[in-house]
Write a protein that holds these residues in place. Structure first.
Motif, PDB file in Angstrom:
ATOM      1  N   PRO A  61      37.834  28.060  46.777  1.00  0.00           N
ATOM      2  CA  PRO A  61      36.435  27.877  46.387  1.00  0.00           C
ATOM      3  C   PRO A  61      35.717  29.166  45.959  1.00  0.00           C
ATOM      4  N   VAL A 113      36.432  33.220  44.291  1.00  0.00           N
ATOM      5  CA  VAL A 113      37.381  34.233  43.823  1.00  0.00           C
ATOM      6  C   VAL A 113      36.638  35.387  43.157  1.00  0.00           C
ATOM      7  N   VAL A 114      37.103  36.594  43.446  1.00  0.00           N
ATOM      8  CA  VAL A 114      36.589  37.760  42.726  1.00  0.00           C
ATOM      9  C   VAL A 114      37.780  38.434  42.055  1.00  0.00           C
ATOM     10  N   GLN A 119      34.936  45.463  47.582  1.00  0.00           N
ATOM     11  CA  GLN A 119      33.878  44.517  47.918  1.00  0.00           C
ATOM     12  C   GLN A 119      34.192  43.707  49.180  1.00  0.00           C
ATOM     13  N   LYS A 129      49.860  28.803  29.936  1.00  0.00           N
ATOM     14  CA  LYS A 129      49.163  30.093  29.905  1.00  0.00           C
ATOM     15  C   LYS A 129      49.900  31.115  30.764  1.00  0.00           C
ATOM     16  N   MET A 140      46.934  37.401  36.616  1.00  0.00           N
ATOM     17  CA  MET A 140      46.437  36.117  36.112  1.00  0.00           C
ATOM     18  C   MET A 140      47.573  35.127  35.894  1.00  0.00           C
ATOM     19  N   GLY A 169      29.134  45.280  41.894  1.00  0.00           N
ATOM     20  CA  GLY A 169      30.546  44.927  41.846  1.00  0.00           C
ATOM     21  C   GLY A 169      30.792  43.754  40.935  1.00  0.00           C
ATOM     22  N   TYR A 170      31.970  43.152  41.100  1.00  0.00           N
ATOM     23  CA  TYR A 170      32.328  41.998  40.286  1.00  0.00           C
ATOM     24  C   TYR A 170      31.768  40.747  40.940  1.00  0.00           C
ATOM     25  N   ARG A 171      31.441  39.784  40.108  1.00  0.00           N
ATOM     26  CA  ARG A 171      30.982  38.512  40.654  1.00  0.00           C
ATOM     27  C   ARG A 171      32.027  37.874  41.555  1.00  0.00           C
ATOM     28  N   ASN A 172      31.569  37.382  42.689  1.00  0.00           N
ATOM     29  CA  ASN A 172      32.433  36.581  43.553  1.00  0.00           C
ATOM     30  C   ASN A 172      32.193  35.134  43.145  1.00  0.00           C
ATOM     31  N   PHE A 173      33.050  34.634  42.296  1.00  0.00           N
ATOM     32  CA  PHE A 173      32.779  33.410  41.544  1.00  0.00           C
ATOM     33  C   PHE A 173      33.127  32.146  42.332  1.00  0.00           C
ATOM     34  N   PRO A 174      32.196  31.188  42.406  1.00  0.00           N
ATOM     35  CA  PRO A 174      32.507  29.932  43.107  1.00  0.00           C
ATOM     36  C   PRO A 174      33.262  28.974  42.201  1.00  0.00           C
ATOM     37  N   ALA A 217      40.343  40.305  31.939  1.00  0.00           N
ATOM     38  CA  ALA A 217      41.591  39.533  31.832  1.00  0.00           C
ATOM     39  C   ALA A 217      41.474  38.132  32.424  1.00  0.00           C
ATOM     40  N   PHE A 218      40.633  37.970  33.431  1.00  0.00           N
ATOM     41  CA  PHE A 218      40.437  36.653  34.051  1.00  0.00           C
ATOM     42  C   PHE A 218      39.863  35.697  33.009  1.00  0.00           C
ATOM     43  N   GLN A 228      39.516  36.133  29.841  1.00  0.00           N
ATOM     44  CA  GLN A 228      40.298  36.072  28.608  1.00  0.00           C
ATOM     45  C   GLN A 228      41.396  35.019  28.696  1.00  0.00           C
ATOM     46  N   SER A 229      42.081  34.983  29.837  1.00  0.00           N
ATOM     47  CA  SER A 229      43.198  34.048  29.941  1.00  0.00           C
ATOM     48  C   SER A 229      42.710  32.603  29.876  1.00  0.00           C
ATOM     49  N   TYR A 230      41.584  32.316  30.538  1.00  0.00           N
ATOM     50  CA  TYR A 230      41.026  30.959  30.444  1.00  0.00           C
ATOM     51  C   TYR A 230      40.517  30.672  29.029  1.00  0.00           C
ATOM     52  N   TYR A 267      33.563  35.653  33.953  1.00  0.00           N
ATOM     53  CA  TYR A 267      33.383  37.069  33.639  1.00  0.00           C
ATOM     54  C   TYR A 267      33.273  37.285  32.135  1.00  0.00           C
TER      55      TYR A 267
END
Lengths: 375, 375
Positions: free
Chosen positions: A27, A29-30, A38, A235, A259, B19-24, B227-228, B230-232, B270
């Motif tokens: 649920p 991911v960073v 972080q 992919k 990835m 920092g980087y987003r901690n993505f839900p 890269a996250f 980009q791959s999607y 991202y």
């Protein structure tokens, strides 16, 4: 050993008659180079109180090699450095759980797994067993876990296994090598920091990357595939080819392989692995051969079944100057071969995925033995 | 209108300094033709009691066209059929929330959104507002929601928006078109049943699919990419090309476009959209033009910025014999153009993503007006 049918029912329920799997995704991911920094901020709101520690299970590579890994320890947090030289075992999980229960009065706030597939699988299992009575081996199978696991965070330091995103933790038990496959197995949080994979030794990098590559070939060539898994698998495969066949700068290459592992793990939602994984399970069970190299040892001889994939695999081996061990099965007894064959053929769904409903007519024990003898 | 800086800060915080987003991610997903039939089983354990209904917000296409959609209604569950002819509005959310609060003593067990981007965004917002005081417009912006939303399930019946997987719900408010962008916005469960998209009218299918295609072009050509994402984004783009340029059988095509939308939505984690989206927001705000067709109206004229993408877009238009309306901005006043330009240029991060830090020197108001005049 469990019977073939037990293994099939427990491990691989794919053609689930009640419908499609309702698949649990990680649920939170960073992703990003340096995102490991972080972790402290991520854990803070999950600390129940100062007596409920975070337990860090960390590949002892980071202890032995003095690679900087600045863990955000507070209060009575505890680090266990663990060797990943052997496949993770149910007994190892039970021992860790006992130690934690003896040392701390309170349940931990959570478990952090830092490492490759071995550490990631151990951390998942420990998080489950700390909140479910009994032994790890009791939960090997399909949906046998009844209570939620503790909050657990997965941080891969090597790319390829997909353990960071999968809903299983594959353990060597006294009776079988089998996953604890449950909705509670999936990590609550994953930190994808490609910088952590900088220090991976080259051969390990290759074998673990090949876990992803082989997994993709097997699922994309399988009979179980649907569009969801296909899109992730394609992919992941594409990224593997970029990383292992092209000349991608190393920083970008680490990003891409991380990835690839992620998408490869996601692709398992509605697909299944095949012959290399089934045979590799036999090698792990009998000889303790690690999963990544085990897959490679088998896959090199599967040109009849995956002609294009095996050809690409040999190109990758050549480009990176990888020499696989030879004569691994040279000194085995007839009884040993019987064990290998029984474990491998027990993975019915993998064979059905690879060869179709009539797989038993195609893959006889004799033919399988012939392949093992070449390893 | 809010100032440019407000919009930037609220909507698009990408180069987040902490920092980087901690993505839900959506924590639970089922994919498959006919998987909608599993909805009853999925909802059952989430029913708090027989007085806490599930509220279904459903595109009224399914009422008007008598398309079979067998909803698993129980107890006092309630269905609202809602038109998707206009973009979703904050006032519409507030009205729905009031109606639900007046009719039911208990909070609902959850909200089910069934439809395209409009319905999916409405359902997200209603789930938030039922558990957070105030008006929908109060939460437009970045992380302004303080309490979790009600359990909510997203079920797309048209593919392309990515709303099923994104952490925002974009609403037309009295002051702005802006997303409620929060961790609580993301769906708790998504059901991806490609069969539900069988009845989509051809033009709507095309425009909504192009939302995904254009989004991918913009993010892959942008300066924010990692890269996250980009791959999607690459996978989503590849699937769009298969669906709209090749001759894929219709069942497979529906599967693939649903996955394109999913991956396209994930790629936003991202990355960021670009010029077509910024300009299309202006068209929606001033003229109420729907998002999908608005993107197409703009994108056809962006060959200077996305040469390859615009070329492919024209091929897709031709293959499917799509005629876009002409002269949309023909009768606008100078004041109208000022509004268009202000709304569009207010989306600073989209421009920065598309054109780099010096975007203001590249995209002057005059140049932007020139593009609008061609629409």
């Amino acid at each position: 050993m469990k019977t073939e049918n037990d293994l099939k029912r427990n491990e691989i329920r794919l053609d689930n008659k009640t419908g499609y799997r309702n698949f649990p995704m990680v649920p939170r991911v960073v992703f990003g180079q340096g995102s490991f920094a972080q972790l402290g901020d991520i854990l803070m709101p999950k600390r129940r109180n100062s007596n409920a520690p975070f337990i860090f299970l960390v590949d002892d590579f980071f202890e032995k090699n003095e690679v900087t890994l600045c863990m955000p320890l507070m209060y009575n947090d505890k680090v266990f450095f663990i060797s990943a030289n052997e496949e993770p075992k149910t007994g190892q999980v039970d021992t860790l759980v006992s130690k934690i229960q003896e040392e701390f009065e309170e349940l931990p706030s959570g478990i952090i797994g830092i490492g490759g597939g071995t550490l990631l699988d151990l951390a998942k299992a420990v998080a489950i067993l700390l909140n479910n009575n009994g032994l790890a081996q009791d939960y090997q199978g399909w949906d046998l876990v009844s209570k939620p696991s503790l909050y657990h965070v997965g941080i891969p330091t090597i790319s390829g296994t997909g353990a960071e995103v999968s809903r299983t933790t594959v353990l060597l038990g006294p009776e079988k090598k089998l996953g604890i496959n449950s909705d509670f197995t999936t990590y609550d949080q994953v930190v994808l920091d490609p910088d952590l994979t900088k220090s991976v030794p080259k051969e390990q990098w290759f074998y673990t990357g090949m876990d992803c590559f082989i997994h993709c070939i097997e699922s994309l060539k399988g009979t179980y595939l649907n569009a969801f898994s296909q899109s992730y698998g394609e992919k992941a495969l594409e990224l593997c080819k970029e990383v292992f066949l092209e000349d991608v700068p190393s920083s970008e290459s680490r990003d891409k392989l991380m990835m690839a592992s992620w998408h490869g793990g996601m692709s398992i939602a509605y697909s299944q692995v095949g012959i290399a994984h089934a045979m590799s399970y036999g090698l792990s069970y009998l000889l303790g051969i690690k999963h990544g190299i085990g897959n490679c040892l088998v896959f090199q001889h599967l040109e009849e079944f995956y002609p294009e994939g095996v050809q690409v695999f040999h190109k990758m081996m050549e480009k990176h100057n990888i020499q696989l061990p030879k004569g691994v099965c040279a000194d085995l007894t007839e009884n040993d071969f019987d064990i290998l064959i029984n474990v491998a053929l027990g993975m019915e769904a993998l064979w059905e995925n690879a060869l179709g409903k009539d797989w038993k007519e195609i893959m006889t024990p004799e033919r399988l033995k012939g392949i093992y003898q070449r390893i």
